[in-house]
Design an enzyme around this catalytic site. Structure first.
Site, PDB file in Angstrom:
ATOM      1  N   GLY A 109     -52.728 -19.051  23.979  1.00 43.43           N
ATOM      2  CA  GLY A 109     -53.151 -19.042  25.375  1.00 43.43           C
ATOM      3  C   GLY A 109     -54.661 -19.021  25.432  1.00 43.43           C
ATOM      4  O   GLY A 109     -55.322 -20.052  25.340  1.00 43.43           O
ATOM      5  N   GLU A 146     -56.785 -21.989  33.805  1.00 43.32           N
ATOM      6  CA  GLU A 146     -58.084 -22.587  33.427  1.00 43.32           C
ATOM      7  C   GLU A 146     -59.034 -21.512  32.884  1.00 43.32           C
ATOM      8  O   GLU A 146     -60.254 -21.595  33.039  1.00 43.32           O
ATOM      9  CB  GLU A 146     -58.673 -23.420  34.565  1.00 43.32           C
ATOM     10  CG  GLU A 146     -57.694 -24.540  34.953  1.00 43.32           C
ATOM     11  CD  GLU A 146     -58.295 -25.792  35.556  1.00 43.32           C
ATOM     12  OE1 GLU A 146     -59.497 -26.020  35.387  1.00 43.32           O
ATOM     13  OE2 GLU A 146     -57.524 -26.557  36.166  1.00 43.32           O
TER      14      GLU A 146
END
Ligand code: COS
Length: 384
Positions: free
Chosen positions: A130, A364
């Site tokens: 991640g 993002e």
């Protein structure tokens, strides 16, 4: 940088009307059905929204980032799922090619992204990868005429609708860090791709997010973005730097909507014999939200202008994204507070937005990753 103020004003006015008159009345339906109506997608294509960031020579509208963020702010006025329809084509789904693609890749893919004929999607995150984006495990093994990609990508926005994926995969199997990662553009119709079931999410109903599983999916050599192995992580970071400024703009647009909802409600709702907007503690909640939203907007616009001027904006983009996404979280919280009990009831838009905005602090790049980027860049700048 604004190239032609009159042209931009006209486009922005048309988008503002479309958002307010067409999309806002559809918000509840989209939230309940978890689906954007097909006619809306067609209308967005006709308006040119899928191609705002794509160069005019590749059939887009060629907006500068300062122009693009003005449109993103307008879209913040409605449910974030509407912007996501074209958001990946404008941002993370097309920008790897726009920024680092070969002339042939640009000529083939960008007009398709610009028209919306091809829906783009960005596949970086994995079940075990991640925030540590350089640790990508999905492998791209060389084979005759190309590569075989295998691995699972997770939480991929627009995956169920995508026609093409920008996929970050490891070409150098003897590495475990960012240096061995390459970026590919992969046709979603290729053999060896399975799209997972859309996830059930806390908010942003209407946006589809799922796994994408690659098993020995053949990708021809000409689909290696930029034609060079080992550049994929840097390409992804450049895409995200730009994307973070766009997301900041969306956060600011949503904050303005929430402030408007708070002003409307507090002007109507009476307690202690007068509209609650007349009570100073309610005024304080709204004033704090207005001030923070204005501060985020000033920061975001200055970073967008610096981006257009070709300046190094890694630190500033991270700062804008962190500030704007945290800001809209606080604004949504205050908007619920201003609405009192009504703010907890799904009939009121603020309840939905409260859930929708939670994602902005995560995708993002989490707030914590933005903090890392800001500190690292600051240290790098004093070292030179
Ligand atoms: N632009 C261009 N190049 C960049 C860059 C950027 N913004 N950031 C890093 N690079 C380069 C570095 O200069 C370095 O190059 P060299 O090897 O030539 O020196 C290389 O990329 C590796 O960088 P670094 O060592 O900083 O990478 P890390 O693995 O330490 O990762 C973070 C850096 C944590 C900042 C990165 O992994 C990140 O942003 N993670 C969050 C990912 C994310 O936003 N995910 C959201 C899902 S996508 S919607």
């Amino acid at each position: 940088m604004i190239r032609d103020a009159e042209m931009l004003d006209q486009f922005t006015d048309a988008v503002r009307r479309y958002v307010r008159e067409r999309l806002v009345p559809l918000e509840e339906q989209v939230s309940n059905e978890d689906q954007i109506p097909a006619e809306v997608v067609t209308e967005m294509k006709e308006m040119g929204l899928f191609g705002i960031s794509i160069a005019e020579e590749h059939s887009g509208l060629g907006f500068t980032l300062e122009e693009e963020v003005r449109i993103a702010m307008e879209f913040g006025h409605t449910a974030p799922a509407f912007r996501s329809v074209f958001g990946t084509n404008v941002g993370i789904g097309s920008q790897a090619i726009s920024i680092d693609g070969t002339p042939e890749q640009k000529a083939y893919w960008l007009p398709r992204f610009a028209s919306g004929e091809t829906i783009g999607s960005f596949a970086l995150t994995e079940p075990d990868v991640g925030s540590d984006a350089g640790a990508v495990k999905t492998a791209a093994r060389p084979t005759d005429g190309g590569y075989l990609i295998s691995g699972t990508k997770r939480y991929i926005t627009n995956a169920p609708l995508a026609d093409a994926f920008t996929v970050m995969a490891r070409t150098a199997s003897d590495t475990a860090d960012a240096s061995g990662v390459s970026a590919f553009i992969v046709d979603a119709k290729s053999d060896g791709i399975t799209i997972g079931k859309p996830e059930k999410k806390m908010g942003q109903q209407g946006t589809k997010v799922s796994d994408v599983i690659f098993s020995d999916c053949f990708v021809p050599t000409e689909n290696l973005i930029g034609g060079v192995e080992g550049m994929g992580f840097k390409t992804a970071m450049k895409v995200l730097d730009r994307g973070r400024i766009h997301i900041s703009a969306v956060c600011i647009g949503v904050a303005k909507r929430l402030i408007q909802e708070s002003l409307n409600y507090s002007s109507d709702r009476k307690q202690f014999g007068k509209p609650i907007i007349g009570h100073q503690l309610v005024q304080a909640l709204i004033s704090d939200s207005i001030t923070e939203s204005l501060a985020a907007e000033a920061l975001m616009l200055s970073v967008a202008r610096d981006y257009d001027d070709g300046k190094d904006i890694k630190l500033e983009a991270a700062a804008a994204k962190m500030f704007a996404s945290e800001m809209v979280g606080r604004v949504a919280d205050r908007a619920v507070q201003v609405h009192g009990g009504a703010g907890y009831i799904s009939e009121y838009a603020v309840e939905r937005f409260y859930r929708d905005v939670r994602l902005f602090r995560i995708y993002e790049g989490t707030t914590q990753i933005q903090q890392l980027v800001i500190a690292r860049e600051a240290m790098r700048r004093i070292a030179v």
